[in-house]
Design a protein around this motif. Structure first.
Motif, PDB file in Angstrom:
ATOM      1  N   GLN A 524       0.835  -1.211   0.000  1.00 28.86           N
ATOM      2  CA  GLN A 524       0.000   0.000   0.000  1.00 28.86           C
ATOM      3  C   GLN A 524       0.864   1.254   0.000  1.00 28.86           C
ATOM      4  OE1 GLN A 524      -2.920   0.092   3.098  1.00 28.86           O
ATOM      5  NE2 GLN A 524      -3.874   1.978   2.374  1.00 28.86           N
ATOM      6  N   VAL A 525       1.993   1.205   0.727  1.00 26.74           N
ATOM      7  CA  VAL A 525       2.904   2.355   0.729  1.00 26.74           C
ATOM      8  C   VAL A 525       3.405   2.629  -0.678  1.00 26.74           C
ATOM      9  CG1 VAL A 525       5.170   3.166   1.502  1.00 26.74           C
ATOM     10  CG2 VAL A 525       3.600   2.127   3.131  1.00 26.74           C
ATOM     11  N   LEU A 526       3.893   1.593  -1.371  1.00 19.91           N
ATOM     12  CA  LEU A 526       4.411   1.774  -2.730  1.00 19.91           C
ATOM     13  C   LEU A 526       3.301   2.181  -3.695  1.00 19.91           C
ATOM     14  CD1 LEU A 526       6.866  -1.272  -2.970  1.00 19.91           C
ATOM     15  CD2 LEU A 526       7.409   1.098  -2.446  1.00 19.91           C
ATOM     16  N   SER A 527       2.111   1.600  -3.510  1.00 26.48           N
ATOM     17  CA  SER A 527       0.998   1.928  -4.406  1.00 26.48           C
ATOM     18  C   SER A 527       0.529   3.365  -4.230  1.00 26.48           C
ATOM     19  CB  SER A 527      -0.171   0.971  -4.146  1.00 26.48           C
ATOM     20  OG  SER A 527       0.221  -0.372  -4.407  1.00 26.48           O
ATOM     21  N   GLU A 528       0.677   3.926  -3.022  1.00 29.34           N
ATOM     22  CA  GLU A 528       0.312   5.327  -2.808  1.00 29.34           C
ATOM     23  C   GLU A 528       1.377   6.268  -3.372  1.00 29.34           C
ATOM     24  OE1 GLU A 528      -2.362   6.905  -1.317  1.00 29.34           O
ATOM     25  OE2 GLU A 528      -3.395   4.992  -1.409  1.00 29.34           O
ATOM     26  N   LEU A 529       2.643   5.885  -3.243  1.00 32.27           N
ATOM     27  CA  LEU A 529       3.724   6.762  -3.700  1.00 32.27           C
ATOM     28  C   LEU A 529       3.786   6.835  -5.226  1.00 32.27           C
ATOM     29  CD1 LEU A 529       6.637   5.828  -1.273  1.00 32.27           C
ATOM     30  CD2 LEU A 529       5.333   7.944  -1.304  1.00 32.27           C
ATOM     31  N   TYR A 616       9.481 -10.217   1.313  1.00 32.40           N
ATOM     32  CA  TYR A 616       8.318  -9.506   0.785  1.00 32.40           C
ATOM     33  C   TYR A 616       8.738  -8.200   0.118  1.00 32.40           C
ATOM     34  CZ  TYR A 616       5.393 -12.648   3.600  1.00 32.40           C
ATOM     35  OH  TYR A 616       4.766 -13.741   4.134  1.00 32.40           O
ATOM     36  N   MET A 617       9.619  -7.466   0.806  1.00 28.39           N
ATOM     37  CA  MET A 617      10.024  -6.162   0.275  1.00 28.39           C
ATOM     38  C   MET A 617      10.783  -6.296  -1.034  1.00 28.39           C
ATOM     39  SD  MET A 617      11.001  -3.920   3.675  1.00 28.39           S
ATOM     40  CE  MET A 617      12.102  -5.097   4.435  1.00 28.39           C
ATOM     41  N   LEU A 618      11.605  -7.327  -1.174  1.00 25.92           N
ATOM     42  CA  LEU A 618      12.366  -7.514  -2.418  1.00 25.92           C
ATOM     43  C   LEU A 618      11.425  -7.767  -3.592  1.00 25.92           C
ATOM     44  CD1 LEU A 618      15.113  -7.806  -3.811  1.00 25.92           C
ATOM     45  CD2 LEU A 618      15.067 -10.241  -3.217  1.00 25.92           C
ATOM     46  N   VAL A 619      10.412  -8.607  -3.370  1.00 28.34           N
ATOM     47  CA  VAL A 619       9.470  -8.922  -4.454  1.00 28.34           C
ATOM     48  C   VAL A 619       8.645  -7.694  -4.829  1.00 28.34           C
ATOM     49  CG1 VAL A 619       7.459 -10.299  -5.081  1.00 28.34           C
ATOM     50  CG2 VAL A 619       9.377 -11.370  -3.897  1.00 28.34           C
ATOM     51  N   LYS A 620       8.101  -7.013  -3.826  1.00 25.80           N
ATOM     52  CA  LYS A 620       7.252  -5.853  -4.118  1.00 25.80           C
ATOM     53  C   LYS A 620       8.049  -4.723  -4.750  1.00 25.80           C
ATOM     54  CE  LYS A 620       3.495  -7.645  -2.462  1.00 25.80           C
ATOM     55  NZ  LYS A 620       2.407  -8.038  -3.384  1.00 25.80           N
ATOM     56  N   MET A 621       9.223  -4.427  -4.188  1.00 23.13           N
ATOM     57  CA  MET A 621      10.026  -3.337  -4.719  1.00 23.13           C
ATOM     58  C   MET A 621      10.492  -3.646  -6.135  1.00 23.13           C
ATOM     59  SD  MET A 621      11.106  -0.326  -4.080  1.00 23.13           S
ATOM     60  CE  MET A 621      10.882  -0.193  -2.310  1.00 23.13           C
ATOM     61  N   VAL A 625       9.720  -1.340  -9.406  1.00 21.05           N
ATOM     62  CA  VAL A 625      10.831  -0.819 -10.221  1.00 21.05           C
ATOM     63  C   VAL A 625      10.648  -1.222 -11.666  1.00 21.05           C
ATOM     64  CG1 VAL A 625      13.306  -1.009 -10.651  1.00 21.05           C
ATOM     65  CG2 VAL A 625      12.476  -0.673  -8.333  1.00 21.05           C
ATOM     66  N   TRP A 626      10.273  -2.476 -11.893  1.00 18.24           N
ATOM     67  CA  TRP A 626      10.071  -2.967 -13.260  1.00 18.24           C
ATOM     68  C   TRP A 626       8.929  -2.187 -13.937  1.00 18.24           C
ATOM     69  CZ3 TRP A 626       5.857  -5.586 -15.499  1.00 18.24           C
ATOM     70  CH2 TRP A 626       6.104  -6.139 -16.747  1.00 18.24           C
ATOM     71  N   THR A 627       7.850  -1.928 -13.204  1.00 12.15           N
ATOM     72  CA  THR A 627       6.728  -1.166 -13.763  1.00 12.15           C
ATOM     73  C   THR A 627       7.150   0.255 -14.104  1.00 12.15           C
ATOM     74  OG1 THR A 627       5.199  -2.497 -12.434  1.00 12.15           O
ATOM     75  CG2 THR A 627       4.367  -0.437 -13.354  1.00 12.15           C
ATOM     76  N   LEU A 637      10.820   8.488 -10.433  1.00 11.33           N
ATOM     77  CA  LEU A 637      10.294   7.330  -9.710  1.00 11.33           C
ATOM     78  C   LEU A 637      11.151   6.101  -9.967  1.00 11.33           C
ATOM     79  CD1 LEU A 637       7.972   6.203  -7.954  1.00 11.33           C
ATOM     80  CD2 LEU A 637       6.784   5.644 -10.083  1.00 11.33           C
ATOM     81  N   SER A 638      11.517   5.868 -11.223  1.00 13.14           N
ATOM     82  CA  SER A 638      12.333   4.708 -11.562  1.00 13.14           C
ATOM     83  C   SER A 638      13.690   4.774 -10.882  1.00 13.14           C
ATOM     84  CB  SER A 638      12.500   4.620 -13.086  1.00 13.14           C
ATOM     85  OG  SER A 638      13.388   3.584 -13.430  1.00 13.14           O
TER      86      SER A 638
END
Length: 899
Positions: A524-529, A616-621, A625-627, A637-638
């Motif tokens: 949710q943090v990454l999705s908001e940022l 978890y953080m490695l997969v989500k981050m 980054v890929w997106t 952002l990238s």
């Protein structure tokens, strides 16, 4: 050669209305000699065309065929190679160079001489002759030069001499000669008589001509008289013409005066027209309507209609100021006054626009700050789309300001960046405080302090400061975070998870829920940022018009410090930022300068709560980054997420290294059996968790590398514990743990660990066999020793049938040993063996029946081996074991069932 020439003329050139003048037998230089003929020809029809024709024999060799032809006018150069020595080689330069070798130098010279004569006679463009003897290039006879061009072009001789001497008869001459030869009978049979007759007739005609000339003297006199009369009349006409000329002279002078007057009138009209065009040009392009002037001076910049009017007026003003004046316009007083008016209007409107936008920034900032409290207690970031929507109405005016008033444009840029930096810093700080509190609360949700956590902003800040201090960073292991995350009275695990205690952790549903909740919070943090940064970057590009290369004032360039533009001299241009994407990214770096720091702090907190959160953080981050890279690899952002990903990957690697270190430090009790080692069970739980997390993840390769490191450490430390074990045999420790590892890898089907899975199976099988063999030596120990001695004698060279004659291994000794192991004693020994094996093995792995069945197979194998030695070494003795194989099967079965 004459015969060939005649044949070529007849078969090839006559059907084409051509005359063959010269021929040379040649072959191409430097290649396999295939002879052909080069022919110089002229056409019989006018205008005469001169060609060089290549002729060769057919493949069958019975006739000649025309292969190629070049116009002589296309010949640029003839190179004879050497003018002083005989050399059969020569070159002809047409559109490309053709190199030939003649069959003889004489033929070459004759052909070149013919080409030279044809060039001199028929071509205006002269061919260049190189390395040709001057004797060949002799001038044409002067008599020939006097011949009219039409007659000279009628030459079509059969050879080179005929080219100079032969004159073709026309049709009338041919007819006269034929008529004359028909009248004279001896014209064909006696040429001399015919010639004499012609001479006599010619003399008669000459005499008649002379008499005719003498008889015409009277007519000549009459003609001369007529000519004198004509001259008199001419003089009379000349006198009249002179009088007429004098009359016309006066008329001419009058007409010149009229023409000059007309010319002056035309010049005056032309000048008036040009002056009118200049006035119309200035009126059309340098006149600003009163409505535009009123909009620039007092237009409403807060209403949509007023903004639209100001945009139209500013564009019209910019067009008037940028009009390309013609030479001399700048000296006109009216033009100077208009330019001064435009400058004043530009300054006034730029000042009004700048003040208004500054007020808009401040007003919007107060409105946005008032809504912060609505988002503080929730893990969401305020949306800035209303602010962006309101400001984008001024985008065209910002572009106008950028092109006209660079300093005010730069000032607004700095003001916006400073304002947004403070606003976003407050929002992001509060947002991450909520995220950290929620993240830390996952460890004791429903218990202790976080069960009744207040939701007001002041309480949130107070709790968060206990996590990361005033600087926003984690301060160490003794911070109050440990107090919040771990209850001293009811702790489920240590602060950092490990493979040693994951087995206990995974059994707790609350622990699984904690990790799932942490994953959702981080996502949710990454999705908001992500949408926040993308929306702001898109707004900056549109509002400040950074899609195209900016237009710079003459003598200036633009540099950007702290994310805002500044004017600077052109001499520093080489140090400027050329790409507008870099400019946008620098402004984004200034506005969102706190994001990377807060993300790193959040990641450190998650890692401190549970080191396995790094998975978890490695997969989500990695996914985010890929997106971001797919959208724009060079975006802010990238770049930021990529930098944070490095930290996450470093924590992941540190987590793996920590597990390996804890494996190496594990201690086993000396008073209890080992069983399945905790880090073996922990690896199973880690693999199950990792496979769930990394399913379809972009960073699968990182997990595969970690798998290899962990499994090698597990293998090494299993062997280490097995070697140090005192209560449990080494083979049992190795057998049970590698069986568990093999079962785990077979169930999870991890492709990168296929080699380790096979190795685990091999180790399990080897140590199972070793344990069975070592354990089975105890129930029949004396019998084993006896037959080992028998095998030793046989190995020393004693024949098997003679072993019974050895004193220590005779039949009596064998019977004595066999009697010590009746069936009852064997069963009793096997029962003791079963109890001992049961003490060695652990219940978790359930290998007792497997080991017992393997011992049964090994016991039967040894029994058959003993029987074979008895039959070979003691033949005919009738000695047998006290029990049979069937008895053994019953012993093993009954013992297994009784326990």
């Amino acid at each position: 050669m004459t015969a060939i020439k005649h044949a070529l003329q007849r078969d090839i050139f006559t059907p084409n209305d051509e005359r063959l003048l010269s021929i040379v037998n040649v072959c191409k230089a430097g290649k396999k000699k295939k002879n052909c003929f080069l022919c110089a020809t002229v056409t019989t029809e006018r205008p005469v065309q001169v060609r060089v024709v290549k002729v060769k024999k057919s493949d069958k060799g019975d006739f000649y065929k025309r292969q190629m032809a070049w116009e002589l006018r296309d010949l640029a150069e003839v190179d004879a190679k050497d003018a002083n020595k005989e050399n059969p080689e020569f070159d002809l330069h047409f559109e490309k160079v053709y190199r030939w070798v003649a069959s003889s130098t004489a033929e070459k010279n004759s052909f070149i001489s013919c080409i030279w004569k044809l060039n001199q006679r028929y071509l205006r463009k002269k061919v260049e002759f190189v390395n040709v003897s001057s004797q060949l290039l002799e001038e044409l006879p002067k008599a020939e030069e006097s011949v009219p061009s039409g007659e000279s072009q009628s030459v079509a001789g059969g050879d080179e001499d005929a080219l100079d001497d032969y004159q073709e008869l026309n049709a009338r001459e041919e007819q006269d000669i034929e008529n004359m030869m028909e009248v004279c009978e001896c014209a064909i049979s006696n040429a001399e008589a015919f010639a004499e007759k012609l001479s006599r007739e010619l003399q008669v005609l000459d005499g008649a001509n002379i008499q005719s000339i003498m008889a015409s003297e009277k007519q000549v006199n009459i003609l001369m008289q007529l000519l004198d009369e004509a001259l008199t009349e001419v003089d009379t006409i000349e006198g009249k013409l002179l009088s007429y000329e004098e009359m016309l002279q006066s008329v001419k002078e009058q007409m010149d005066q009229i023409s000059q007057s007309n010319r002056l009138i035309q010049i005056s009209n032309t000048n008036n027209g040009k002056l009118l065009d200049e006035i119309q040009f200035l009126v059309n392009y340098m006149d600003l309507s009163k409505g535009h002037i009123r909009a620039l001076q007092e237009g409403d910049l807060s209403s949509p209609k007023g903004i639209e009017a100001c945009i139209n007026a500013s564009e019209a003003l910019l067009q008037c100021m940028n009009v390309a004046l013609r030479p001399g316009h700048d000296k006109l007083m009216a033009v100077k006054e208009q330019q001064h008016l435009f400058t004043e209007l530009r300054d006034v409107f730029a000042r009004r626009l700048t003040n208004h936008l500054n007020n808009v920034f401040v007003h919007q900032g107060h409105d946005q700050s008032s809504t912060l409290s609505q988002h503080t207690a929730e893990l969401t970031l305020p949306k800035h789309s209303p602010l962006h929507r309101d400001l984008l109405r001024y985008a065209k005016l910002m572009e106008w300001l950028k092109n006209t008033q660079r300093e005010k444009y730069e000032g607004l840029s700095r003001t916006y960046v400073d304002y947004m930096t403070r606003l976003y810093e407050r929002e992001i700080k509060d947002f991450f405080e909520v995220a950290k509190i929620k993240m830390a609360g996952t460890t004791k949700e429903g218990k202790g302090k976080f069960a009744t956590l207040p939701r007001k902003e002041s309480a949130l800040k107070q709790e968060t400061e206990s996590l990361h201090g005033s600087s926003g960073k984690l301060t160490g292991s003794t911070s109050s975070l440990n107090k919040l995350a771990v209850s001293s009275s009811n702790s489920r695990r240590s602060q950092s998870s490990s493979l040693l205690d994951m087995g206990n952790m995974s059994a707790s549903d609350l622990d699984v829920a904690d990790r799932t909740k942490f994953d959702k919070i981080f996502e949710q943090v990454l999705s908001e940022l992500e949408p926040l940064c993308l929306a702001e970057q898109d707004f900056i590009s549109k509002f400040f018009k950074l899609q195209q290369q900016p237009t710079l004032a003459q003598g200036e360039n633009t540099d950007y410090h702290d994310g805002v533009p500044h004017s600077r001299p052109v001499s520093e241009h080489r140090h400027s930022i050329s790409s507008e994407k870099d400019i946008v990214r620098q402004m984004m770096n200034k506005i969102f300068q706190s994001i990377e720091t807060e993300l790193n702090s959040l990641i450190a907190l998650g890692d401190k709560i549970d080191s396995f959160n790094s998975l978890y953080m490695l997969v989500k981050m990695s996914h985010h980054v890929w997106t971001a890279e797919n959208v724009d690899p060079a975006s802010y952002l990238s770049t930021t997420l990529g930098n944070v990903l490095v930290t996450v990957k470093r924590n992941f690697d540190k987590c793996i290294s920590g597990q390996i270190k804890q494996m190496e430090e594990v201690k086993i009790s000396k008073k209890s059996k080992v069983g399945i080692l905790p880090f073996v069970t922990g690896f199973e739980e880690f693999a199950e968790l990792a496979e769930t997390i990394f399913r379809n993840a972009e960073r699968r390769g990182d997990l595969d590398k970690a798998y290899v490191k962990l499994i090698r450490a597990v293998f090494m430390n299993v062997e280490k514990v097995a070697n140090e074990s005192q209560k449990t045999p080494r083979d049992v420790v190795m057998m049970e743990n590698f069986h568990h590892i093999f079962s785990t890898l077979s169930r999870l089907k991890i492709s990168c660990l296929e080699a380790e899975r096979k190795e685990a199976k091999h180790k399990y099988t080897d140590h199972l066999q070793s344990y069975v063999i070592n354990s089975l030596g105890q129930p029949l120990e004396k019998l084993n020793h006896f037959f080992e001695g028998v095998e030793a004698r046989v190995a020393q060279g004693v024949r098997e049938e003679e072993v019974s004659y050895q004193l220590a291994f005779n039949k009596q000794e064998l019977r004595k040993v066999i009697k010590e192991y009746p069936g009852k004693e064997v069963k009793k020994g096997l029962d003791n063996l079963y109890k001992k094996v049961d003490k060695h093995l652990c219940e978790e792995e359930s290998l007792l029946q497997v080991v017992w069945h393997s011992m049964q197979d090994e016991f039967i194998r040894q029994y058959k081996h003993f029987e074979g030695l008895i039959n070979r070494c003691y033949p005919g003795s009738g000695i047998t074991m006290e029990f049979t194989i069937q008895d053994m099967l019953e012993y093993f079965s009954s013992i297994a069932q009784s326990h």
